[in-house]
Motif scaffolding. Structure first.
Motif, PDB file in Angstrom:
ATOM      1  N   GLN I  27      32.824  45.354  48.486  1.00  0.00           N
ATOM      2  CA  GLN I  27      32.939  43.889  48.574  1.00  0.00           C
ATOM      3  C   GLN I  27      31.783  43.237  47.803  1.00  0.00           C
ATOM      4  N   LEU I  68      41.065  36.293  45.016  1.00  0.00           N
ATOM      5  CA  LEU I  68      40.866  36.408  46.463  1.00  0.00           C
ATOM      6  C   LEU I  68      41.535  37.671  47.010  1.00  0.00           C
ATOM      7  N   GLN I  69      42.749  37.912  46.550  1.00  0.00           N
ATOM      8  CA  GLN I  69      43.494  39.071  47.037  1.00  0.00           C
ATOM      9  C   GLN I  69      42.811  40.387  46.618  1.00  0.00           C
ATOM     10  N   PHE I  74      40.005  42.001  51.869  1.00  0.00           N
ATOM     11  CA  PHE I  74      41.044  40.973  52.017  1.00  0.00           C
ATOM     12  C   PHE I  74      41.911  41.168  53.267  1.00  0.00           C
ATOM     13  N   ALA I  75      42.261  42.417  53.590  1.00  0.00           N
ATOM     14  CA  ALA I  75      43.146  42.660  54.740  1.00  0.00           C
ATOM     15  C   ALA I  75      42.500  42.240  56.063  1.00  0.00           C
ATOM     16  N   PHE I  76      41.182  42.075  56.071  1.00  0.00           N
ATOM     17  CA  PHE I  76      40.474  41.703  57.299  1.00  0.00           C
ATOM     18  C   PHE I  76      40.036  40.234  57.296  1.00  0.00           C
ATOM     19  N   VAL I  79      41.453  33.463  55.108  1.00  0.00           N
ATOM     20  CA  VAL I  79      40.898  32.631  54.036  1.00  0.00           C
ATOM     21  C   VAL I  79      41.552  31.249  54.079  1.00  0.00           C
TER      22      VAL I  79
END
Lengths: 97, 97, 97, 97, 97, 97, 97, 97, 97, 97
Positions: I27, I68-69, I74-76, I79
């Motif tokens: 990240q 963003l994706q 992203f899965a957590f 947004v």
């Protein structure tokens, strides 16, 4: 026994400046008195908002309601009261300066 | 500079009792230390909830975040921070016991 | 001093039926005892919900928190406490059967 | 059959004091009568708020609505009604003083 | 006496298809029986949601709670009940097909 | 096709009684007509609130909007419409008296 | 007749990548078919969210519910449907490319 | 680039009918012009509400804000804007009639 | 064109520490790259929360969604994106260090 | 130390145009001064709303509150302040143009 109160004030934007100043002066006198009597342990401004958080110390709900209802600005306030207990991790129930 | 924090803890109901006891013990040690350092001025239990309101006194957002993130239960906490300023009706910015 | 509490229970749908029955039995015993001691003045089911409204009568926030935290289902409950004062239109502060 | 009602009153801050006093007097008379008739089992002030929680005992929704709509302050009230059932842990459906 | 209920179902996405089919079949049998007994006057699907609005006709909160709690899917439902009274503009309290 | 509507009315508390009576009379005439035409299948008072839930049966969104916008009190209403479909557990899509 | 739908997807973060890919492929095939049949007039991604807004054109609530319930990801979706009518300021009820 | 906007209008109920008619006429002219320029791709009435959903197509936030702020009713509108991206399941980014 | 994004992360409390460290490292690499490319103008920690506010500068919704994706977490993340325009009182659209 | 503020302005729709223009001019002068002093690092319009997001850089809550309370439009603003800390993924705490 402690209570946390949050008060949000909504004064009409067109309130006459003298009337407003009078309200604010009486509110201040009243709050100072509550602090001197040990009923209001603290009062803080919420940054950027016409609101405060304050700490009340009273042993009776009726007295607390009277103290709050007696606020000169009461008719303009939204008040939310949260009862507080001693926290197991607190060194002290009371506050420290 | 003061901040009001509300923390709501959500521990999994099936948490192993020993693991839970260990978490709570480390949380207590940590909170006591914050109080002894004068960083946490007060902490109260919200009656009936697994939650607290606490008062932090720090001059820097990074230090405040580190203090909060260091809480042993941080992964289980929802924390909400409100910056506080001196209130014009307050006798004192700090708290009184 | 009276408090209104709303409690919403969320038990895991796959909870073992015997474990669940045991929880409910202990919860009942505990609530009956609170009522017999005069601490819990009333408890009602919210129709259609796994929730109750109840009336507590205690003079101390720490005791109220202990009474609530002692509920066998406490880990599964969301509790919200509202302090009550005497209403000027009430014939009586206490409840009537 | 019991119902819990929460009523939040919002009176205009500039309401004429005499008109307000008259409203409050009529509201009190009406609430006392509801209590004497056994329709309103209890009414409490929410501490710090211009609000109450009250318990109604009526067997019919139309009668309950009439009782509420008849409140002299009805036009200034936000009322929320929750139907209550007997709780399996309750010693009694009715309230105890 | 009529009540409007909204029920939102949340079944675990990984529920075994046979278990789910059994739940749905028992739920259907139960709802059909409530309708045949005249207790459930109507039930509609909220378009696009795993939810329904339904109309119950019962003279007692305890019976209504029993009827709802008896739903085979009750553990997976969030139920919200609204008591209904006759509307002054209604031709009829009851529903017309 | 059925729709559930919830309407919350907020009339100014100082509305002239004659003007108010005229509004209410016209609203009643209009609602009765909608019922006689089969457009409004039911209307109920939410107990304690100046609100109703009603059931509309129309095949077209434009006609439904016209029916709602034509309500004499429309300017004072907050309306929320929920489209309803047949529920798999329903004996009937339409309502039963 | 048009409906606006907002769908928020919540897939378990630990979903097996192949299972997820299969779901997404079937969801795409299904959505493409709905578009080719003229049932789904448009579908857009909400920027930054695992969500979409889409426009459905169907004359019947039961068909719309079937179309939505048939989505391969339906068990993971929160769907909210808003019925749309012609706007007096619109040049056209339908959409323009 | 597309944006979804929801606008909720709150006109004072006692607005002079001629002033209101003038506002609505200017609003219509303005919306028609936005549509003819291809800036507003669609506008729909939310059934039963004094609200619309509309689709804007502009490549610049400043232009979008100017387009919205230019609405004759802007002072009475609550506007909420959602940026939209192409959806992987969409046949087309643009809308189809 | 600027967008404000608020991201709230919810990582499972029992996530394997190595897996978590790997996620955080990826990240960070990704965010640094977005900043070096000028796509992410700023990112700040919300004090006390596992959340950030960040400023994105991109001329296209599809590119923003891809950015963003592409976030490893992203899965957590939840947004929320707000499009920003130049403010009439701003000295500069862009940010100053 | 940085703070994110969101301000929502609600001016009375019937405000005299000259009075409004005067307010806006004084608000602009004040905001420009805050920016020139380095207290307000940025201010952006929320697209479609009478609102802004702004970044404040001050080391003291009392000064921040004074800066906000000094806004000529303060009586018409709802302000919400979020304290920001350095993010571990940020290249820089401060903003880049």
């Amino acid at each position: 026994m402690l209570f946390l109160a949050r008060m949000d004030a909504t004064l009409p934007p067109d309130l006459d400046p003298e009337v407003k100043a009078d309200y604010l002066a009486r509110q201040k006198t009243y709050c100072v008195e509550l602090q001197e009597r040990g009923v209001m342990k603290a009062i803080w401004r919420v940054v950027g908002e016409n609101a405060n958080y304050s700490i009340f110390d009273l042993d009776d709900h009726d007295e607390l309601h009277r103290a709050l209802q007696g606020l000169p600005l009461f008719a303009f306030l939204k008040v939310m009261v949260t009862p507080l207990a001693k926290h197991p991790d607190a060194l002290d129930y009371y506050l420290k300066g």
